[in-house]
Write a protein that holds these residues in place. Structure first.
Motif, short mmCIF file in Angstrom:
data_model
loop_
_atom_site.label_atom_id
_atom_site.label_comp_id
_atom_site.label_asym_id
_atom_site.label_seq_id
_atom_site.Cartn_x
_atom_site.Cartn_y
_atom_site.Cartn_z
N ALA A 2 112.76 -30.78 -52.03
CA ALA A 2 113.64 -29.85 -51.49
C ALA A 2 114.84 -29.45 -52.31
N TYR A 3 115.19 -28.34 -52.42
CA TYR A 3 116.45 -27.88 -53.37
C TYR A 3 117.50 -27.42 -52.59
N MET A 4 118.66 -27.58 -52.79
CA MET A 4 119.70 -27.41 -51.93
C MET A 4 120.98 -26.61 -52.87
N CYS A 5 121.81 -25.73 -52.31
CA CYS A 5 122.82 -25.19 -52.78
C CYS A 5 124.05 -24.98 -51.87
N PRO A 50 112.82 -22.27 -56.76
CA PRO A 50 113.51 -20.84 -56.03
C PRO A 50 114.90 -20.48 -56.64
N ILE A 51 115.05 -19.30 -56.50
CA ILE A 51 116.66 -18.79 -57.31
C ILE A 51 117.28 -18.29 -55.94
N LEU A 52 118.66 -18.61 -56.04
CA LEU A 52 119.36 -18.03 -54.85
C LEU A 52 120.61 -17.22 -55.42
N PRO A 95 123.26 -22.15 -59.00
CA PRO A 95 122.31 -23.04 -59.25
C PRO A 95 121.59 -23.93 -58.03
N MET A 96 120.42 -24.04 -58.06
CA MET A 96 119.96 -25.08 -57.12
C MET A 96 119.58 -26.28 -57.55
N GLN A 97 119.96 -27.47 -56.85
CA GLN A 97 119.89 -28.84 -57.15
C GLN A 97 118.95 -29.41 -56.44
N PRO A 98 118.08 -30.11 -57.02
CA PRO A 98 117.02 -31.13 -55.98
C PRO A 98 117.98 -31.97 -55.12
#
Length: 204
Positions: A2-5, A50-52, A95-98
């Motif tokens: 998963a990636y989070m922001c 993914p890009i936010l 930026p999306m972080q693991p």
């Protein structure tokens, strides 16, 4: 993975790919409680991270997959898929972080419910008192006229008329004779008469 922001105001977005589904989870923490909502979008398998993006209308998530690009609009606590390619020229990429799996709502974060109180057993109803029998009506007297109700009997002087059998009260002796009236002509008749002496009417 998963990636989070962090979206600000205590809100975070978690994104991960499961088979052909992209799962997007919005998680917000408020004093004393945690709010969380998730939605799945059929995007196919990811081919890139993914890009936010952030623009004036909120946040836009771009998903690159084997089926092409997909976009998801994030606004407040709601999320929805975008059918057309949005204009991202003036948008800011975040930026999306693991991250590990998205957080799940725990029982401690939910307001505890008060246990239901057991119902008190119903008290048995008290038996009703039996109704008292009605007292017999006392004889009515008006001058030389006397009327009884049980049996119905009316006397005036030495003349009387009755219906039904009479039952003498306690301490009262039954009358030695009873004088009635002929129902045809009204002439007085005696109890043992079978015919009226005045009109000859047969007495029952």
């Amino acid at each position: 993975m998963a990636y989070m922001c962090n979206l600000g105001n205590g809100q975070q977005v978690f994104v991960y790919n499961q088979d052909n589904q992209t799962i997007v989870t919005l998680s917000g923490t408020l004093p004393g409680q945690q709010q969380q909502s998730s939605s799945g979008f059929s995007t196919g398998k990811w081919t890139a991270l993914p890009i936010l993006y952030r623009n004036a209308g909120g946040f836009i998530l771009r998903i690159e997959s084997d089926r092409g690009p997909h976009y998801v609009q994030l606004q407040g606590s709601s999320m929805s898929a975008i059918g057309t390619n949005p204009n991202l020229e003036n948008a800011q990429a975040l930026p999306m972080q693991p991250a590990e799996n998205p957080p799940t709502a725990t029982m401690e974060s939910m307001n505890p419910m008060e246990p239901m109180k057991p119902m008190e057993p119903m008290k048995p109803m008290e038996p009703m008192e039996p109704m008292k029998p009605m007292e017999p009506m006392k004889p009515m007297k008006m001058g030389d006229m006397e009327m009884r109700m049980n049996p119905m009997e009316m006397r005036m002087g030495n003349m009387g008329m009755s219906m039904g059998e009479s039952t003498p009260s306690k301490g009262e002796s039954p009358p030695s004779y009873r004088q009635n009236f002929c129902p045809q002509c009204g002439a007085p008749v005696k109890e043992n008469d079978r015919f009226c002496a005045n009109c000859g009417h047969r007495l029952s």
